[in-house]
Design an enzyme around this catalytic site. Structure first.
Site, short mmCIF file in Angstrom:
data_model
loop_
_atom_site.label_atom_id
_atom_site.label_comp_id
_atom_site.label_asym_id
_atom_site.label_seq_id
_atom_site.Cartn_x
_atom_site.Cartn_y
_atom_site.Cartn_z
CG ASP A 221 -1.92 1.01 1.28
OD1 ASP A 221 -1.98 1.75 0.11
OD2 ASP A 221 -2.69 1.10 2.18
CD GLU B 198 -5.41 6.65 -0.18
OE1 GLU B 198 -6.58 6.16 -0.11
OE2 GLU B 198 -4.59 6.17 0.61
CD GLU B 199 -2.48 4.91 3.54
OE1 GLU B 199 -3.93 5.11 3.99
OE2 GLU B 199 -2.36 4.11 2.62
#
Ligand SMILES: *[C@@H]1O[C@H](CO)[C@@H](O)[C@H](O)[C@H]1NC(C)=O
Ligand SMILES: *[C@@H]1O[C@H](CO)[C@@H](O)[C@H](O)[C@H]1NC(C)=O
Ligand SMILES: *[C@@H]1O[C@H](CO)[C@@H](O)[C@H](O)[C@H]1NC(C)=O
Length: 382
Positions: free
Chosen positions: A132, A166-167
């Site tokens: 990820d 994004e996280e």
């Protein structure tokens, strides 16, 4: 401007310049990846290793950005960073001069904390971001590069985009909306176990807070215990039935954090909990109404503080040859505006992402390159 790296590569490419359907590699079953040992194998593993070895926890992505710009330029792409301030940059890379392309291939370069070093264990690669989403990033770059080398895409067909943050709420992808670009199809890279996402759940967050009145614990009648108020509300929420749908399954609720009180002999004055719902049906607003109603009924003094959210996200999966799946996690997909097709695909499983045992198989990385190539070519046929 077709760059030198590509021109040379095209001359030496062993691949016949055939159409996608005539190419035997693309007809291999994608779930049987181990057998494919492509010419780009070492490059793929090396690129993935460099990406993982460069820590890029959300907010501190600069080192990996610098690395990626160099790497993409050396592969012959035109690279256009987008500044977000505070040393943060998205990276847009394309062939030649045309920033505008029909297809966009994108993923994120930030990871969650803490950093775990790169480690090769047999046919597995361990470390933070291996799954990820640096597995997706590496496979996407190699996929687009090899399509260019094979002369199967050219200027204006496909671009790469790597975003920060994004996280933590997707500030990177939301900034991309300011580029004034649009695409026919966008292929998002996240761990989907090489399946094509049919959709992913939405998410909403809220806190439950309680205000009491402190006092000596021997005289509870003189105070009001905030923890007792909170616990009654939380119990009701744990029991609450939330909407479900055939496509996305059940909405689920997680009480993720709870705090309150100061000591065993003091009536607790404050308490709160942090709650998140994975939304499988309805809207965050409609779910908020259910939550507020349940809390009012069970514990009228508790308050719900809404933190925002989004509903379930539908994805496109009209491309043959992939297993499909529904994901329970959030992505950057809803942060990119436009009426493009939305595909979600990538190597590795979400079940180990964000953990201390994040890892993937090398064969999955290899297969993802083929998967991305196929998604790009099919998107260009439409
Ligand atoms: C970035 O790289 C420099 C030089 O190698 C290093 O000193 C620094 O700690 C790195 N920053 C992060 C956030 O990893
Ligand atoms: C949804 O919830 C119902 C009832 O709680 C349960 O029986 C069912 O297995 C759940 N479905 C999924 C996909 O988890
Ligand atoms: C919920 O509480 C957490 C922890 O104190 C805080 O960071 C967050 O901003 C709060 N959210 C809302 C919606 O108030």
């Amino acid at each position: 401007m077709l760059v030198l790296g590509f021109s040379l590569a095209v001359l030496v490419a062993s691949w016949p310049f055939s159409s996608a359907s005539a190419n035997p590699t693309l007809q291999r079953p994608l779930q049987q990846p181990g057998v494919i040992q492509n010419s780009h194998h070492d490059d793929l593993i090396g690129l993935h290793k460099s990406l993982v070895e460069t820590p890029s926890i959300s907010g501190s992505e600069a080192n990996v950005t610098t690395f990626l710009i160099k790497s993409l330029e050396s592969r012959g792409f035109t690279v256009q960073p987008q500044d977000l301030g505070a040393g943060r940059q998205n990276i847009h890379a394309y062939v030649g001069d045309s920033q505008k392309t029909r297809v966009l291939v994108t993923s994120h370069i930030d990871t969650v904390p803490p950093y775990w070093p790169y480690e090769r264990r047999g046919d597995e690669i361990w470390g933070r971001g291996t799954v990820d989403a640096k597995g997706s990033v590496a496979a996407q770059i190699i996929a687009v590069e090899s399509l260019v080398k094979e002369n199967r895409v050219s200027e204006g067909d496909v671009a790469l985009l790597f975003v920060v943050g994004e996280e933590v709420g997707g500030p990177g992808m939301r900034e991309v909306n300011d580029l004034g670009l649009s695409w026919e199809a966008v292929i998002f890279g996240e761990p989907t176990e090489l399946k094509l996402g049919r959709g992913h759940k939405g998410a909403m967050g809220f806190n439950v807070t309680a205000k009491g009145k402190a006092g000596h614990s021997g005289y509870p009648e003189l105070g009001k215990n905030a923890i007792s108020v909170l616990v009654r509300a939380l119990y009701a929420l744990d029991e609450l039935e939330l909407p479900s749908s055939d496509r996305f399954g059940n909405s689920t609720l997680n009480i993720g954090e709870i705090q309150g009180g100061v000591a065993g002999n003091v009536i607790a004055e404050d308490a709160f909990a942090v709650v998140m719902v994975r939304v499988a049906a309805g809207t965050p607003q409609s779910i908020l109404e259910l939550i507020e109603k349940a809390v009012r009924a069970a514990s009228p003094d508790a308050k719900v503080v809404f933190g925002g959210g989004i509903g379930p996200v539908a994805l496109d999966y009209d491309i043959e040859g992939f297993e499909t799946t529904v994901l329970n996690y959030g992505t950057d997909v809803p942060n990119l505006k436009g009426d493009h097709k939305r595909y979600l695909y990538g190597p590795g499983t979400i079940l180990v992402a964000h953990s201390d045992h994040e890892h993937l198989k090398i064969s999955e990385l290899e297969a993802a390159v083929e998967g991305y190539k196929r998604l790009i070519l099919e998107s260009l046929k439409r």
